[in-house]
Design an enzyme around this catalytic site. Structure first.
Site, PDB file in Angstrom:
ATOM      1  N   ARG A   3      21.659  -7.350   6.883  1.00 27.52           N
ATOM      2  CA  ARG A   3      21.363  -5.928   6.652  1.00 27.52           C
ATOM      3  C   ARG A   3      19.951  -5.581   7.106  1.00 27.52           C
ATOM      4  NH1 ARG A   3      22.659  -5.573   0.427  1.00 27.52           N
ATOM      5  NH2 ARG A   3      22.178  -3.349   0.758  1.00 27.52           N
ATOM      6  N   LEU A  56      26.598 -14.043  -1.776  1.00 29.87           N
ATOM      7  CA  LEU A  56      26.883 -12.827  -1.026  1.00 29.87           C
ATOM      8  C   LEU A  56      26.402 -11.655  -1.876  1.00 29.87           C
ATOM      9  CD1 LEU A  56      30.563 -13.473   0.203  1.00 29.87           C
ATOM     10  CD2 LEU A  56      28.456 -13.719   1.528  1.00 29.87           C
ATOM     11  N   ASP A  57      25.906 -10.616  -1.227  1.00 29.77           N
ATOM     12  CA  ASP A  57      25.487  -9.433  -1.967  1.00 29.77           C
ATOM     13  C   ASP A  57      26.676  -8.845  -2.727  1.00 29.77           C
ATOM     14  OD1 ASP A  57      22.983  -9.737  -0.859  1.00 29.77           O
ATOM     15  OD2 ASP A  57      23.371  -8.334   0.779  1.00 29.77           O
ATOM     16  N   LYS A  58      26.393  -8.088  -3.755  1.00 22.49           N
ATOM     17  CA  LYS A  58      27.429  -7.507  -4.615  1.00 22.49           C
ATOM     18  C   LYS A  58      28.542  -6.838  -3.815  1.00 22.49           C
ATOM     19  CE  LYS A  58      28.113  -3.936  -8.142  1.00 22.49           C
ATOM     20  NZ  LYS A  58      27.455  -2.902  -8.993  1.00 22.49           N
TER      21      LYS A  58
END
Length: 324
Positions: free
Chosen positions: A237, A138-140
């Site tokens: 995104r 998962l992105d930060k």
């Protein structure tokens, strides 16, 4: 600490004409290309019973490839006592609910303080599993559910399940703009041509499919439920920005905040102050990599997204056109 690795398989006919290193990467995707290359050069890989160290050698299909080596403990990354929100754990897998701000894997600018460092502390045995058992990321600043393998066998099966699209991942998000209906974004994603840290929809990219449905509509924003078929970097995104509905707060693909007309000062401030993409991995469903049992987990929407939803909902009510 080391773990013995033994594999034997037949090269599929689809690999006719492909290089040895490409073929072995396709046959054993649970290991990184760099690790496989190291094993080839070290003489740990045999083709039809003979050691082959020439990575460029062409395959015909039907050859027997065998790997016999050991995976040493990963010493580059250190164990750190970082709290993890553990949703489920057994001898084979671990499911966590990742908070915003926590990087999954060490990299440039983030040498430690990551999920990987926390995993090495929580279950030290993952030091012999590639990437410490991390199967997907998962992105930060994306919150929510992640599954981690605690053994090489579990990781191998989970990677295969991901590639076969047998793992279901659903997300909640708040997007800019009014979306009247759900749909599918089926657009390839690859590295941006000029901004190397960004991803983009590009003809040369890898196939990427995102399903979305409308959960709630506000005056100038939409709450979405999304399901991934593929798992490209920044996929949701990028896809939402591509269809001109970037996620609220997205610092890379979102642009400036877009408050609706006559928005209250409070709403304007909340939109302006939302400094991460409004994206949460809310549901994860998979077949257990060892037992085969189907398992499903849910993670509550984080408080910042709940607060944003509430204020958008209130704004919509305040600006309803009265019925006469």
């Amino acid at each position: 600490m080391a773990e013995k690795i033994q594999h034997k398989d037949i090269v599929p006919e689809s690999c006719l004409g492909k290089r040895f290193d490409q073929t072995i990467a396709e046959m054993f995707p649970e290991y990184s290309r760099s690790r496989l290359k190291e094993w080839i050069l070290a003489g740990h890989v045999q083709v039809n019973g003979e050691v082959l160290t020439k990575a460029r050698e062409k395959m015909y299909g039907g050859e027997t490839i065998s790997i016999e080596t050991q995976v040493e403990a990963e010493e580059r990354f250190k164990s750190q006592n970082i709290p993890l929100n553990i949703v489920y754990e057994d001898d084979d897998i671990l499911v966590i609910n990742k908070p915003a701000g926590l990087v999954v894997h060490p990299g440039a600018g983030n040498p430690d303080g990551t999920v990987l460092n926390a995993l090495l502390h929580h279950c030290p045995q993952v030091d012999v599993v590639p990437r410490a058992g991390i199967v997907h990321r998962l992105d930060k600043d994306t919150t929510g559910l992640m599954v981690v393998a605690k053994t090489i066998a579990a990781q191998t099966n989970l990677v295969e399940s991901l590639q076969a699209r047998e793992i279901t991942r659903e997300y909640e998000a708040i997007a800019s703009g009014i979306m009247t209906a759900g749909g599918i974004v089926d657009e390839p994603i690859g590295r941006h041509s000029t901004k190397r840290t960004h991803m983009a929809v590009t003809i040369s990219g890898r196939p990427s499919v995102t399903h979305y449905r409308v959960m709630e509509k506000f005056r100038l924003h939409t709450r979405l439920r999304l399901r991934l078929e593929t798992g490209r970097t920044h996929q949701i995104r990028v896809h939402m920005a591509h269809i001109t509905h970037p996620l609220v707060g997205d610092p890379v693909y979102g642009g400036r905040p877009r408050p609706p007309k006559n928005a209250t000062v409070e709403l304007r401030e909340v939109l302006k102050g939302f400094k991460r993409q409004a994206l949460h991995a809310a549901m994860l469903s998979l077949f257990h990599p060892i037992t085969g049992e189907q398992m499903t987990w849910h993670a509550e929407i984080p408080q910042d997204m709940v607060a944003l939803t509430n204020i958008l909902r209130e704004d919509s009510k305040l600006n309803e056109t009265p019925d006469f």
